[in-house]
Design a protein around this motif. Sequence first.
Motif, PDB file in Angstrom:
ATOM      1  N   SER A 250       0.822  -1.208   0.000  1.00  0.00           N
ATOM      2  CA  SER A 250       0.000   0.000   0.000  1.00  0.00           C
ATOM      3  C   SER A 250       0.854   1.255   0.000  1.00  0.00           C
ATOM      4  O   SER A 250       0.321   2.365   0.095  1.00  0.00           O
ATOM      5  CB  SER A 250      -0.926   0.010   1.220  1.00  0.00           C
ATOM      6  OG  SER A 250      -1.843  -1.065   1.165  1.00  0.00           O
ATOM      7  N   VAL A 257      -1.454   6.254  -7.188  1.00  0.00           N
ATOM      8  CA  VAL A 257      -2.826   6.290  -7.693  1.00  0.00           C
ATOM      9  C   VAL A 257      -3.070   7.458  -8.649  1.00  0.00           C
ATOM     10  O   VAL A 257      -4.200   7.659  -9.098  1.00  0.00           O
ATOM     11  CB  VAL A 257      -3.825   6.365  -6.522  1.00  0.00           C
ATOM     12  CG1 VAL A 257      -3.719   5.123  -5.666  1.00  0.00           C
ATOM     13  CG2 VAL A 257      -3.597   7.607  -5.666  1.00  0.00           C
ATOM     14  N   THR A 437      -4.267   8.416  -1.535  1.00  0.00           N
ATOM     15  CA  THR A 437      -3.905   7.469  -0.481  1.00  0.00           C
ATOM     16  C   THR A 437      -4.620   7.816   0.823  1.00  0.00           C
ATOM     17  O   THR A 437      -4.907   8.980   1.100  1.00  0.00           O
ATOM     18  CB  THR A 437      -2.389   7.459  -0.247  1.00  0.00           C
ATOM     19  OG1 THR A 437      -2.075   6.578   0.838  1.00  0.00           O
ATOM     20  CG2 THR A 437      -1.874   8.838   0.091  1.00  0.00           C
ATOM     21  N   SER A 767      -5.960  -1.559  -5.022  1.00  0.00           N
ATOM     22  CA  SER A 767      -6.834  -0.710  -4.215  1.00  0.00           C
ATOM     23  C   SER A 767      -8.152  -1.440  -3.982  1.00  0.00           C
ATOM     24  O   SER A 767      -8.824  -1.849  -4.928  1.00  0.00           O
ATOM     25  CB  SER A 767      -7.094   0.617  -4.926  1.00  0.00           C
ATOM     26  OG  SER A 767      -5.876   1.317  -5.116  1.00  0.00           O
TER      27      SER A 767
END
Length: 815
Positions: A250, A257, A437, A767
């Motif tokens: 992550s 992203v 995030t 995600s």
Amino acid sequence: MKVIGIVGTNARKSYNRILLQYIRKQFSDKFELEVCDIKDIPLFNENHPASDPASVTVLAEKIEAADGIIIGCPEYNHSVPSPLKSVIEWLSYRVHPLAKKPLMIVGASYHAQGSSRSQLHLRQILDTPGVNSRVLPGNEFLLGNAKTAFDDEGNLKDEKTVSFLTECIDEFVKFVDTSKILNQEVRNMYEKGNPMDAYRALMNPKHSIHWDASYDVIVLGFGGAGATAARFAADDGAKVLLVDSAPEGSEGGNTRVSHQLIASGDNFENLKKYYQKMADPIGVDGEVLDAFVEGLVNMEDYVRNYLDVEPVSVRKEWGEPNSLQAVLEEFPEYEGVQSCDMTIVHHGIADAALWKILRQKVVDRSDKIDVWFSSPALHLIQDPTTKAVIGVQIEHEHVVRNIQAKNGVVMATGGFENNQQMIEDYLQEPYMSPIGTSYNKGAGVKMSLEVGADLWHMRSYESMGQFHGLSPRQRKGIRSLYTTNIFWSVLFTGSTLVVGDDGTRYFKEDEINRHGHIYNHGFWRVPLSQVHPAMIFDQAQYNKIKADNDNPGGYPNILKFAVKANTIKELAERIGTDAKNLEETIRDFNHFAKKGKDYAFKRAPETMTAFNDHGPYYAIPMRQNMLNTQGGARRNSRCQVVDPSGQTIPHLYEAGELGSPFANEYAAGGNLADCLISGKIAGQNAAQQKNDAIFELPLPSTPVAPVETTPTANLKSDLQKEESFSAGPNQYIGKSNAGMGDEIVVRVTLSKDHKIKQVEILKQSESADMSKEVLESLPQKMIDNNTYNVDAISGATRTSDALKEAVKNAMDQAK
């Protein structure tokens, strides 16, 4: 060892008193603890007669005779309780028993955060002249939910809490012992006529901090800026520790992203004018702007030389007509825009391609860069005399560690998009739905304040989404989706409008936002957020939206958020807005539509259609989106953090969205470009060997017993941890890196006739909001169709392709 415990409140029932009593009982083999209440000490009064109250004198004498102090500090109104502050004022007015006294802070609170804010304030108070305690660095013991933390006998119930408290107490005992040795050596040096040696020994933090590990450079945050800083610091010869609060898979921050578009350009003077115009009327540091623009002009060479790929120019190579024109020239009316470009690392966007390259550059240097995941930075460790940042306190594997940074610390922790308190304090806004995030929580801002940094650009933030940066309202914590599909005209063409909290319109619905900014009397600004905005439309518009549901530039199934009512009044009641205002707003809108002129906001007449006279009517409750904040510590062109007087804080650097150079309006790709530009500058400067006085001071002629600085065992890099996946008969392991996250690993089981019997996902870091349907449904589709080549899930094409590639990779091994 004799220790005094001070209960930091005069309350009859205090969980901090219970905590100190527990410490007295639990650690009686380590020291004798006397718990002292302050309820009998009067409020501080400097006009008190010549002598202190007897209760103050008694407490001062006990402190003088003790080897160390433990203060149990509650939290009231985000700060130190007034009775404790008053006691400290008594103990620093006529008498000074706390001076040079080893002191530890613990705290219990009703709330989950423990007494974190009050402990921070207490540290500042104890460091002031006149008090001047030696406070144990790090080792914050924050007991949250104190009402349920103890059993009926006053013992802590949670074993992990007891274990962590034991570690903190052990560090305090070492701290007290070291302080005793140091005090004796200082006295000896003074007696021998060497006051300067005594002062150096007293101020040298190496003798009061236990270092669990030592690195040349520590980088906080494993996103685009942090990865870049770590890579360039390593290339300049530094041994680097790179940490991130996110778990493995992550990491990546907003870089991962993002659309992977890097701002660039071809003319320095034109680009400087363009970015200066976007900043107006807010001032921007000229040298910082020059360094950024210089990086933009050289971006293609940067990508080619440092990322080892051939850059792709969006302006020259993306195709005609250019579908990215609106973000390529976000402010087409501004001088210099013709020199703007955007660079990408291949012919594709929104696929994490840039992030994967940046991450791989770190992995390729795993001999020089250690990486810790799930390891949030808590505090910077600062030399009390030189103010140099000499280390970081990091929580790693649920243990708080003091890590030394010999040459520099780079803060690249991103913004505060997920810290509601900071959003309210700095932006004066309500909750906003995150787009990026979920791990950007303002840690860098907090640490910057702790070491005396100046702040800048704290009001500046960006948005994306429908209208001016809105998305359908979802519960808090859920990321907004499809926020770049801002051109879906069915939302703003027809019998549709948007109202704010009072049921009235507040902007021009057909205006295409520029990263959430809309036109406002000569400037482009993100409008003040409405708490309950809503899109209002009638049945005819509902039918249009439904017919356009599969538009790839739209928001699939947006109508599932719709609220339905037979009348406008009933609709207003259902969404909690003023019925009279909403009825009047729609009457006015219908009048404007029939007249062919929007007298309120100048919306284009061709986008306006009067509402039906009869229901049903619909509303989609909306919420303002948050893309990223830009504020943080003020930095100079070398990415050094500076204080309010403009002086650099030695050894502290900053990169990326934390303290970025964007003060007002913003153009696409700017933050990614800054991650690469400032990350490189910060990493290289942090890696340079420092010659500050604190590292040159000789030790006293009679050496003080040194505190251990060799690395603690088992603090290995998470990149070095071995990973293995087992496979039985007719089972095959497949892998792919084609997704939005890191590697996807599957185990495919085939029947004897080579049909797909089972698809197991062993590892993935996609995600959750976008990929959930893919990971849950695609394996079964592959089994049912006996092929990896099934249709991708709409809205999650990258994850679908990666899973298909991994399954294919496994099946190829069976041939």
